[in-house]
Every structure is written in structure tokens, then in C-alpha cells.
Design an enzyme around this catalytic site. Sequence first.
Site, PDB file in Angstrom:
ATOM      1  N   ARG A  50     -33.441 -20.874-137.108  1.00  0.00           N
ATOM      2  CA  ARG A  50     -34.872 -21.189-137.244  1.00  0.00           C
ATOM      3  C   ARG A  50     -35.744 -20.154-136.546  1.00  0.00           C
ATOM      4  O   ARG A  50     -36.703 -19.645-137.138  1.00  0.00           O
ATOM      5  CB  ARG A  50     -35.171 -22.582-136.682  1.00  0.00           C
ATOM      6  CG  ARG A  50     -34.414 -23.695-137.379  1.00  0.00           C
ATOM      7  CD  ARG A  50     -34.962 -25.055-136.999  1.00  0.00           C
ATOM      8  NE  ARG A  50     -33.981 -26.111-137.246  1.00  0.00           N
ATOM      9  CZ  ARG A  50     -34.292 -27.383-137.491  1.00  0.00           C
ATOM     10  NH1 ARG A  50     -35.551 -27.760-137.530  1.00  0.00           N
ATOM     11  NH2 ARG A  50     -33.345 -28.279-137.689  1.00  0.00           N
ATOM     12  N   GLU A 104     -31.695 -28.980-149.823  1.00  0.00           N
ATOM     13  CA  GLU A 104     -30.498 -28.394-150.439  1.00  0.00           C
ATOM     14  C   GLU A 104     -30.460 -28.530-151.965  1.00  0.00           C
ATOM     15  O   GLU A 104     -30.012 -27.612-152.670  1.00  0.00           O
ATOM     16  CB  GLU A 104     -29.236 -29.005-149.818  1.00  0.00           C
ATOM     17  CG  GLU A 104     -28.960 -28.567-148.395  1.00  0.00           C
ATOM     18  CD  GLU A 104     -29.852 -29.270-147.381  1.00  0.00           C
ATOM     19  OE1 GLU A 104     -30.016 -28.750-146.263  1.00  0.00           O
ATOM     20  OE2 GLU A 104     -30.391 -30.352-147.716  1.00  0.00           O
ATOM     21  N   ASP A 164     -20.611 -26.315-143.914  1.00  0.00           N
ATOM     22  CA  ASP A 164     -21.377 -25.707-145.007  1.00  0.00           C
ATOM     23  C   ASP A 164     -21.719 -24.224-144.869  1.00  0.00           C
ATOM     24  O   ASP A 164     -21.245 -23.372-145.630  1.00  0.00           O
ATOM     25  CB  ASP A 164     -22.649 -26.521-145.276  1.00  0.00           C
ATOM     26  CG  ASP A 164     -23.451 -26.850-144.021  1.00  0.00           C
ATOM     27  OD1 ASP A 164     -23.130 -26.304-142.940  1.00  0.00           O
ATOM     28  OD2 ASP A 164     -24.403 -27.646-144.128  1.00  0.00           O
ATOM     29  N   GLU A 170     -29.117 -23.767-134.197  1.00  0.00           N
ATOM     30  CA  GLU A 170     -30.458 -24.104-134.702  1.00  0.00           C
ATOM     31  C   GLU A 170     -31.494 -23.078-134.272  1.00  0.00           C
ATOM     32  O   GLU A 170     -32.369 -22.684-135.055  1.00  0.00           O
ATOM     33  CB  GLU A 170     -30.864 -25.501-134.222  1.00  0.00           C
ATOM     34  CG  GLU A 170     -30.001 -26.630-134.737  1.00  0.00           C
ATOM     35  CD  GLU A 170     -30.237 -26.947-136.217  1.00  0.00           C
ATOM     36  OE1 GLU A 170     -29.515 -27.793-136.750  1.00  0.00           O
ATOM     37  OE2 GLU A 170     -31.147 -26.338-136.830  1.00  0.00           O
TER      38      GLU A 170
END
Length: 657
Positions: free
Chosen positions: A286, A549, A415, A282
Site C-alpha cells: 500500500r 478481485e 494468492d 500491507e
Amino acid sequence: MTTPALLPLSGRRIPTLSPGASSFPHHRATLRLSEKFILLLILSAFITLCFGAFFFLPDNSKHKRFDLGLEDGIFFVSNPLPHHRLQHPPFPHACPRQSLVSCASATSGEQLIASLEEEESLRDKIRADHERALQEAKEKLRKSKEELRAEIQTEKTKVAEDLKKKDGPKPLPPVPMPKLVGINDGDPGDPDVKEKRDKIREMMKHAWDSYRQYGWGHNELKPIAKKGHSTNIFGNSQMGATIVDALDTLYIMGLHDEFKDGQEWIEQNLDFSVNAEVSVFEVNIRFIGGLLAAYYLSGQEVFKVKAVQLAEKLLPAFNTPTGIPWAMVNLKSGVGHNWGWASAGSSILAEFGTLHMEFVHLTYLTGNPAYYQKVMHIRKLLAKMDRPNGLYPNYLNPRTGRWGQHHTSVGGLGDSFYEYLLKAWLMSDKTDTEARKTYDDAIEAIERHLIRKSNGGLTFIGEWKNGHLERKMGHLTCFAGGMFALGADGSPDDKAGHYLQLGAEIAHTCHESYDRTVLKLGPEAFKFDSGLEAVAVRQNEKYYILRPEVIETYWYMWRFTHDPKYRQWGWEAAQAIDKYCRVSGGFSGVKDVYSSNPTYDDVQQSFFLAETLKYLYLLFSSDELLPLENWVFNTEAHPLPVLHLGNLTLPGSQDQR
């Protein structure tokens, strides 16, 4: 005859002889001899005492020890301290050894006077210091608490600035800036489309202004409670995740005052030397992704410097027996570990497989091959491993190098691993053919084992669990429609049309998941069995947390087909978000998209500003804004420039060419 009493010496009196001594004449001669002897003793004692007092007693005024020195027949007083530390020159009087006693007596008197004067001067100085301190204390007491706090804060800031100057980062080597095309404007031309784009911009401003007012410096915002919010992925520190995540969105929307506010906060407050345990994945997508994108778009050096500082803090996470990084790392200690819920202490495929884009850019900008080597090591290790049915399980143990539970997903846990294989190839100006081949092989296995059509004709991507296909698709999986479209050009065996069509089918299925709810917002996950299609069954799958998404896939499909339905679907989603998620303090997720009276989760996710609103804005902009030939978006929608061959300085790039 009576001997007169002597004057006091050194504070002590010598008693007089008895008056009765004259009654005994035969004792008189003896007495005189004794008196002379006593006088001689007294005189000797007096001289010895003076001599000792001068030469051996300490100088209280300066608390220094003086020693005797004899050199070349001259007596002198020497100070044992090195000359460069002396405050006064060595004692100035020199005495011939022959007249030692008389000279010492004279010198002693002068020295005693000087010592007394110096002591008095020292006392005056101490007295003045005390009076000044007293006066300062009185002045402080007259000030208000607010004034005192302001003074303390000023001093703290000054100390922090001094430390930064002292321990500032080393300058990074100059590198050529990749060709930057289409970093602003993108006017769509059509007034109706422009009006929709302006609405998205207004939504962004509302989200940002609310965060600015109620959650500034915190990682995220609670828009109902109107206060800061954070989750364990960011540790226990206020790292301003929303600020860093939103910077590039602000920039491309032309919100430059807001961008400058964010830049100022980062310059003054963003500190990574904190005792915080953060998610490597993360923080990479980010923070590092956000800072790198802000650097490329604005050219402001501070973003590059901060990105590199943070990246150095993440490197200890790779200190495992296999080189597969831990999921979590402490930014201060460098100690890492994995999520407690992960299968058999494993690392997660989507987490350790979603570092490549950012780390390649770090090597490019710093000249340090360590970042590139870390991610290439992961790729090489995975290439050697057996894969059940050609599929990559979501769990890999970083100690043993073995797969954990055989669970494969193109949604959560898996993903972005597939996404980054494709984007590594695109970002390398299509020279990283190894990444492209790995992507193509993985997609072939996914299509064979995970992609199915429902009874109602909806194409979906299920999840493989221990040899069984679960007919469930997550909201996260909906990004894959855009991925298939993005990877269509360059696919093997002339399958470009096939993958573009597959992307369109996934986009349609995900739109249905939105359209079949009351709020016209998609659930977290939806099933394709028991007569239900594209509908959530469990209560804990009915929520919408401002995810991007589906809109991401709409944007990619628009870019490659310009079919107006994608803009229409995107506008439906934007209206639903504005109607059901907007509150006075920002935007909140909702707990049940099938309820006409939804309750809020009271979280404005940082990715709502980084991704959802950015993709909507791009959907209603012209293709000239961040063209896909020049930019590749990381999984947090942070655009990074393609590293063309002329600018490629990665280790081994010559061989790659």
C-alpha cells in the site's frame, strides 16, 4: 595620659584604655611600649587586610577567581580562563615588585570602584530583564486560548522543520526514468462508455471527499460514524493510508486538486520514525507501492524519497535465521515477530512472497542492492525446499526454514505469491526467466491438484488442506482469472489459449457468486458441494467489504478479449456498490449480501480507492491508458513501469541477459 580611641576598622571597634592608668607612674613606660606595639600590630593588620581583600577575595560581580602572578619582576593580576573566553582584557595595572604594597593598595581601590560599577550595571540589566519578562507575561495573559495554541503550534512546526533540515535524507542518485506511456486521458470514445466512466470518477470523488472531511490523516474512514478508522496492520499511528493508497487513482482520473492535497499532506505529515508496529506486507504493497506509483506518474521527488525512507524501516524485519522476514516490524525499534495465529510461529507465503516488485524498483531507484538481494534470497531458499505435490504450503517458519501446516491456497495466505512470480517476469521486460519458470511449475501443480469443475459446470479453485481438497473458493481467489489471462502469452507448450480460456472460466464463476446474491455483490467465500454452488453457507462468509478481485479479473479479461460482457458485468457491480454501499459519509462494506436490508460494517477500506474504483475506471477507459506492455500493477493495483533492458541496472543483470 589616655590613649585616644581608634576609628572603626572593618566594622569592628578597638576599646580605649582605662582612665585609671595614670595613678600608677611606675607603669607609664611599660604602657607606652605596649601602645606602640599595639599600634604596629594594628597597622600591620590593616595593611594585611587590605592586601588580602584585594588579592584574595572573589570578584562577586563576575564570579571569577583572580590569582597572583610574578613574572620578570612585575606584579600583575591574571585571569585563569583562556583568552578567547575573556570578556575583558587582563588587569591593566602592573606594579614593580619593590613597591608591591603601595601599588596594590592603589590598584585595589580602582578595582573596587570598577567592581561596584559593574555590579550596579549587572543589577540594572537583571532589573530590565525582569521587567521585560513581566511585560511579555502580561501580554500572553491577554491572549485567548486559540491564539496561544496557534503560537505553540507555530513554534513546534518551526522546530520540526529545523530538525528536518538538520537530519534530512541524503539525495538519491539520478537514474533514467523508464519509458512512461499512457499516464492520463484514456478516453473510450463511445459516449455511453464515457458516461459510465464519469460515474466511476464521481464515486471516487465522493469517497475521497468524505475521507477528506471526516477522516483526514487517519488510515481509513468510518463513513457511518463519520470519523477516522484504523486496523492493527497499520499499528497505532495515523499514517494516512487512504491518502497514499489513493494517489495514483486520483492522478489517472485527472483529479489533480485532490492529488495535490494528498501530496501536501505527505510532504508535511508522513513520518515513519514512529513507535508503531506494522504489517510488512500491507505497508509494502500500500505505502511503498503507492508512493512509487505516484512518483512515476507525477515525477514528484517527494514520493520517491518517502518510499525509500519507509523501505529502510522495513529492512530489520529480514533479520531472521533464514532471511524470511517477520510479518510485523516496529518502525522505531526494528523488532519483528509473526502473527500469533499463524501455524507454529510461521511467516505467511503471500506476505514474504509479495515484496519482489517494489524491492526491485527500490534497488533501481537507489542503487542499493540490499533490496534486490533480500527478495532474491527468498526465491533461492524456496527453490531448494521440497514441495508436497509441487504445491507451496502457506506457512514457513523463519527460524527453522521448515514448512508449517500443509495448507495451500490461491486465495488468502497464498494468492499474491503466484501473482508476483509472473509479474517479476513481466516487469523485467521478460528477462527474469527464472521467475517465469517458477510460476509455470506452480500453476501446473495448482491446476492438477486444486482446480476442479462443479456438478453445474462451474470451474473453481479449491484449497488443499493436509491431503484433502476443500471445495471452497474465496473472493480473494477471484483475482486468479486475470492472472491466468495475463500469463497466457509466454506460457509453455503453446498453452496460451488454454490459460486464456481458464481465466474466462474463473471470471464466469466469480460473476455467478455475485449474481446469486440479493445485492448482486459477491460474498467473502462460497462453496461447491451439497447441491450449493458459488453460494456462501456460513454467516461469517456472507459479507462484502468493497473488495476488488472480481472486477480486477473483469478488467484483465476485457483487455485481452474485448468481450463486452466484462464491461457489462463490471457495470452491474458498480451499480450495486453505488446502491447498497454508498452512504452520506462515503462507502461502507455490508455484512450480508443475501439480505435485502443489509447492515453496514462502517469501514471504507483504503483498497476501495486504490483498487476497486481504479479497475472500474480502467474497465471503461481505452487500452491506451496504462497499457500492459509498459506497466505492471502490484497486488494493490499500483502501476509500476516495466524496466526495459536499456534501463536495467540490477545486480547480476548482465548474467541474466
